[in-house]
Design a protein around this motif. Sequence first.
Motif, PDB file in Angstrom:
ATOM      1  N   ARG A 229     -41.490  15.346  68.887  1.00  0.00           N
ATOM      2  CA  ARG A 229     -42.475  15.889  69.840  1.00  0.00           C
ATOM      3  C   ARG A 229     -41.875  15.992  71.240  1.00  0.00           C
ATOM      4  O   ARG A 229     -42.140  16.951  71.973  1.00  0.00           O
ATOM      5  CB  ARG A 229     -43.726  14.995  69.861  1.00  0.00           C
ATOM      6  N   PHE A 230     -41.081  14.999  71.605  1.00  0.00           N
ATOM      7  CA  PHE A 230     -40.421  15.005  72.916  1.00  0.00           C
ATOM      8  C   PHE A 230     -39.559  16.253  73.064  1.00  0.00           C
ATOM      9  O   PHE A 230     -39.612  16.952  74.087  1.00  0.00           O
ATOM     10  CB  PHE A 230     -39.569  13.745  73.043  1.00  0.00           C
ATOM     11  N   TRP A 231     -38.765  16.560  72.041  1.00  0.00           N
ATOM     12  CA  TRP A 231     -37.873  17.713  72.136  1.00  0.00           C
ATOM     13  C   TRP A 231     -38.626  19.026  72.051  1.00  0.00           C
ATOM     14  O   TRP A 231     -38.215  20.025  72.671  1.00  0.00           O
ATOM     15  CB  TRP A 231     -36.813  17.636  71.048  1.00  0.00           C
TER      16      TRP A 231
ATOM     17  N   PRO B  71     -37.568  28.274  63.026  1.00  0.00           N
ATOM     18  CA  PRO B  71     -36.258  27.960  62.431  1.00  0.00           C
ATOM     19  C   PRO B  71     -35.254  27.457  63.463  1.00  0.00           C
ATOM     20  O   PRO B  71     -34.481  26.530  63.186  1.00  0.00           O
ATOM     21  CB  PRO B  71     -35.825  29.299  61.822  1.00  0.00           C
ATOM     22  N   ALA B  72     -35.274  28.063  64.660  1.00  0.00           N
ATOM     23  CA  ALA B  72     -34.345  27.625  65.702  1.00  0.00           C
ATOM     24  C   ALA B  72     -34.701  26.224  66.188  1.00  0.00           C
ATOM     25  O   ALA B  72     -33.817  25.392  66.432  1.00  0.00           O
ATOM     26  CB  ALA B  72     -34.357  28.613  66.864  1.00  0.00           C
ATOM     27  N   THR B  73     -35.996  25.966  66.323  1.00  0.00           N
ATOM     28  CA  THR B  73     -36.438  24.636  66.738  1.00  0.00           C
ATOM     29  C   THR B  73     -36.046  23.587  65.700  1.00  0.00           C
ATOM     30  O   THR B  73     -35.542  22.513  66.039  1.00  0.00           O
ATOM     31  CB  THR B  73     -37.958  24.619  66.943  1.00  0.00           C
ATOM     32  N   ALA B  74     -36.271  23.905  64.425  1.00  0.00           N
ATOM     33  CA  ALA B  74     -35.939  22.960  63.351  1.00  0.00           C
ATOM     34  C   ALA B  74     -34.447  22.669  63.322  1.00  0.00           C
ATOM     35  O   ALA B  74     -34.029  21.527  63.113  1.00  0.00           O
ATOM     36  CB  ALA B  74     -36.399  23.514  62.006  1.00  0.00           C
ATOM     37  N   ALA B  75     -33.627  23.700  63.543  1.00  0.00           N
ATOM     38  CA  ALA B  75     -32.180  23.507  63.532  1.00  0.00           C
ATOM     39  C   ALA B  75     -31.738  22.601  64.672  1.00  0.00           C
ATOM     40  O   ALA B  75     -30.863  21.741  64.505  1.00  0.00           O
ATOM     41  CB  ALA B  75     -31.470  24.861  63.635  1.00  0.00           C
ATOM     42  N   PHE B  76     -32.374  22.753  65.847  1.00  0.00           N
ATOM     43  CA  PHE B  76     -32.025  21.895  66.968  1.00  0.00           C
ATOM     44  C   PHE B  76     -32.484  20.464  66.718  1.00  0.00           C
ATOM     45  O   PHE B  76     -31.746  19.504  66.982  1.00  0.00           O
ATOM     46  CB  PHE B  76     -32.646  22.418  68.260  1.00  0.00           C
ATOM     47  N   LEU B  77     -33.694  20.291  66.210  1.00  0.00           N
ATOM     48  CA  LEU B  77     -34.208  18.943  65.968  1.00  0.00           C
ATOM     49  C   LEU B  77     -33.341  18.186  64.960  1.00  0.00           C
ATOM     50  O   LEU B  77     -33.193  16.972  65.049  1.00  0.00           O
ATOM     51  CB  LEU B  77     -35.649  19.012  65.461  1.00  0.00           C
TER      52      LEU B  77
ATOM     53  N   ALA C 254     -30.600  16.802  67.049  1.00  0.00           N
ATOM     54  CA  ALA C 254     -30.979  16.048  68.251  1.00  0.00           C
ATOM     55  C   ALA C 254     -31.718  14.749  67.941  1.00  0.00           C
ATOM     56  O   ALA C 254     -31.709  13.830  68.759  1.00  0.00           O
ATOM     57  CB  ALA C 254     -31.851  16.915  69.164  1.00  0.00           C
ATOM     58  N   VAL C 255     -32.349  14.668  66.784  1.00  0.00           N
ATOM     59  CA  VAL C 255     -33.162  13.492  66.444  1.00  0.00           C
ATOM     60  C   VAL C 255     -32.384  12.611  65.468  1.00  0.00           C
ATOM     61  O   VAL C 255     -32.166  12.987  64.313  1.00  0.00           O
ATOM     62  CB  VAL C 255     -34.504  13.914  65.823  1.00  0.00           C
TER      63      VAL C 255
ATOM     64  N   HIS D  24     -37.856   5.269  71.302  1.00  0.00           N
ATOM     65  CA  HIS D  24     -39.292   5.476  71.088  1.00  0.00           C
ATOM     66  C   HIS D  24     -40.055   5.318  72.397  1.00  0.00           C
ATOM     67  O   HIS D  24     -40.924   6.135  72.729  1.00  0.00           O
ATOM     68  CB  HIS D  24     -39.805   4.481  70.044  1.00  0.00           C
ATOM     69  N   ALA D  25     -39.710   4.273  73.157  1.00  0.00           N
ATOM     70  CA  ALA D  25     -40.400   4.052  74.433  1.00  0.00           C
ATOM     71  C   ALA D  25     -40.111   5.177  75.415  1.00  0.00           C
ATOM     72  O   ALA D  25     -41.002   5.643  76.144  1.00  0.00           O
ATOM     73  CB  ALA D  25     -39.968   2.710  75.020  1.00  0.00           C
ATOM     74  N   MET D  26     -38.874   5.643  75.436  1.00  0.00           N
ATOM     75  CA  MET D  26     -38.484   6.709  76.350  1.00  0.00           C
ATOM     76  C   MET D  26     -39.217   8.012  76.035  1.00  0.00           C
ATOM     77  O   MET D  26     -39.695   8.703  76.938  1.00  0.00           O
ATOM     78  CB  MET D  26     -36.976   6.929  76.257  1.00  0.00           C
ATOM     79  N   THR D  27     -39.309   8.349  74.771  1.00  0.00           N
ATOM     80  CA  THR D  27     -39.885   9.635  74.394  1.00  0.00           C
ATOM     81  C   THR D  27     -41.412   9.629  74.355  1.00  0.00           C
ATOM     82  O   THR D  27     -42.028  10.697  74.297  1.00  0.00           O
ATOM     83  CB  THR D  27     -39.350  10.075  73.021  1.00  0.00           C
ATOM     84  N   THR D  28     -42.015   8.458  74.380  1.00  0.00           N
ATOM     85  CA  THR D  28     -43.479   8.397  74.388  1.00  0.00           C
ATOM     86  C   THR D  28     -44.045   8.079  75.773  1.00  0.00           C
ATOM     87  O   THR D  28     -45.257   8.142  75.975  1.00  0.00           O
ATOM     88  CB  THR D  28     -43.988   7.333  73.398  1.00  0.00           C
ATOM     89  N   ALA D  29     -43.178   7.747  76.732  1.00  0.00           N
ATOM     90  CA  ALA D  29     -43.659   7.446  78.086  1.00  0.00           C
ATOM     91  C   ALA D  29     -44.132   8.732  78.766  1.00  0.00           C
ATOM     92  O   ALA D  29     -43.501   9.784  78.621  1.00  0.00           O
ATOM     93  CB  ALA D  29     -42.544   6.801  78.907  1.00  0.00           C
ATOM     94  N   PRO D  30     -45.236   8.673  79.494  1.00  0.00           N
ATOM     95  CA  PRO D  30     -45.717   9.877  80.188  1.00  0.00           C
ATOM     96  C   PRO D  30     -44.762  10.273  81.306  1.00  0.00           C
ATOM     97  O   PRO D  30     -44.165   9.420  81.971  1.00  0.00           O
ATOM     98  CB  PRO D  30     -47.082   9.447  80.741  1.00  0.00           C
ATOM     99  N   CYS D  31     -44.582  11.571  81.508  1.00  0.00           N
ATOM    100  CA  CYS D  31     -43.746  12.055  82.606  1.00  0.00           C
ATOM    101  C   CYS D  31     -44.466  11.830  83.931  1.00  0.00           C
ATOM    102  O   CYS D  31     -45.703  11.912  83.987  1.00  0.00           O
ATOM    103  CB  CYS D  31     -43.437  13.535  82.425  1.00  0.00           C
ATOM    104  N   PRO D  32     -43.723  11.546  84.984  1.00  0.00           N
ATOM    105  CA  PRO D  32     -44.358  11.260  86.282  1.00  0.00           C
ATOM    106  C   PRO D  32     -45.308  12.350  86.744  1.00  0.00           C
ATOM    107  O   PRO D  32     -46.380  12.076  87.276  1.00  0.00           O
ATOM    108  CB  PRO D  32     -43.159  11.119  87.228  1.00  0.00           C
ATOM    109  N   ASP D  33     -44.918  13.610  86.556  1.00  0.00           N
ATOM    110  CA  ASP D  33     -45.778  14.707  87.012  1.00  0.00           C
ATOM    111  C   ASP D  33     -46.570  15.330  85.877  1.00  0.00           C
ATOM    112  O   ASP D  33     -47.147  16.409  86.036  1.00  0.00           O
ATOM    113  CB  ASP D  33     -44.939  15.776  87.708  1.00  0.00           C
ATOM    114  N   GLY D  34     -46.561  14.661  84.724  1.00  0.00           N
ATOM    115  CA  GLY D  34     -47.321  15.164  83.584  1.00  0.00           C
ATOM    116  C   GLY D  34     -46.587  16.183  82.747  1.00  0.00           C
ATOM    117  O   GLY D  34     -47.101  16.648  81.739  1.00  0.00           O
ATOM    118  N   ARG D  35     -45.385  16.575  83.135  1.00  0.00           N
ATOM    119  CA  ARG D  35     -44.632  17.576  82.375  1.00  0.00           C
ATOM    120  C   ARG D  35     -43.139  17.288  82.479  1.00  0.00           C
ATOM    121  O   ARG D  35     -42.646  16.931  83.541  1.00  0.00           O
ATOM    122  CB  ARG D  35     -44.922  18.983  82.912  1.00  0.00           C
ATOM    123  N   GLN D  36     -42.436  17.466  81.375  1.00  0.00           N
ATOM    124  CA  GLN D  36     -41.004  17.243  81.393  1.00  0.00           C
ATOM    125  C   GLN D  36     -40.313  18.339  82.207  1.00  0.00           C
ATOM    126  O   GLN D  36     -40.694  19.510  82.134  1.00  0.00           O
ATOM    127  CB  GLN D  36     -40.448  17.276  79.963  1.00  0.00           C
TER     128      GLN D  36
END
Length: 314
Positions: A142-144, A155-161, A164-165, A184-196
Amino acid sequence: MSASHQLLWSIGELAERAGATVKTVRFYSDQGLLPEAARSSGGHRRYGPEALERLRLIRSLRTLDLPLPEIRRVLEDDEAAVRVLEDALDSRLRDLGSELKSMRWREAALQLVRDCPPAQRAGRLKLLGAMSTPPSTAPLARFWRAWLPARMPRPATAAFLEIAVPQPPDEPHPSQVLAFARLHAMTTAPCPDGRQPQPEVHRVAGAGGAVLLYGGLAEAFDLAAPHLRRAHAPHPGEALDAYVAAYASAYRSRDTHDFRRSLAARLSAEARLNQYWELAAIVLTPPGGRPQPTPGSADDWLRAALHQDNARAA
């Protein structure tokens, strides 16, 4: 007494011959798995030799931890008994594999907490308590997906994941458990401004250009991986050419000396996920093992090769 009656046993006699308890025989009989040959004048069950063979088979199947529905299928489907049994065994083996993996992760997690300084135990327990064992890769995916350009084809997203995962190892070392917990903690923490923060190249390339970019980067990373495994120093070559070509296609440009110089400057200003790749490398590599290349380490190697190439061309 006739010979036929001599072969009929009471429930207690059947249990004794099978080395089982009366309660066990009654249970399987109530489930319809043991055939009754007759009833006594008082209404008590009587069983023949076929019930003894059936009971022995049931108990053998139970030692394999097969559930009753699967045992019933094996007993009732004579023509397909082999296939049914193989399917049941394959299913149970998969279940056991999952259970063993879960137990190994729990064991490594316990060792991680036991062996750390007392002052760190509360923090590590909090990290471990936030993820399942064995852990799911869904939060990382979900993070990626949030990082990648919107409307990027599946298909492109699946190939990258896929690259990357990092997949959780079946037999993790405590250090790998800690690294995955931190991922897990890094990828589930909320971004400071709400968006990566999105890389600038995503905005320039758009979804279509991103497909070309990540497809080209995957090829470049594959070409760089053998050099990383052999600990070769970064250097220009086929891997770097594929790397530059990926960005050139995204920027709708050509691979020239000027483009390589501008690309190095752009990449230096891009957002980096160094911590993610460092942790991913630990997850992929047990202590004492040869470090496994990640997209992050390959990207570092290729950036260094790009700077070296630019310095030679200057």
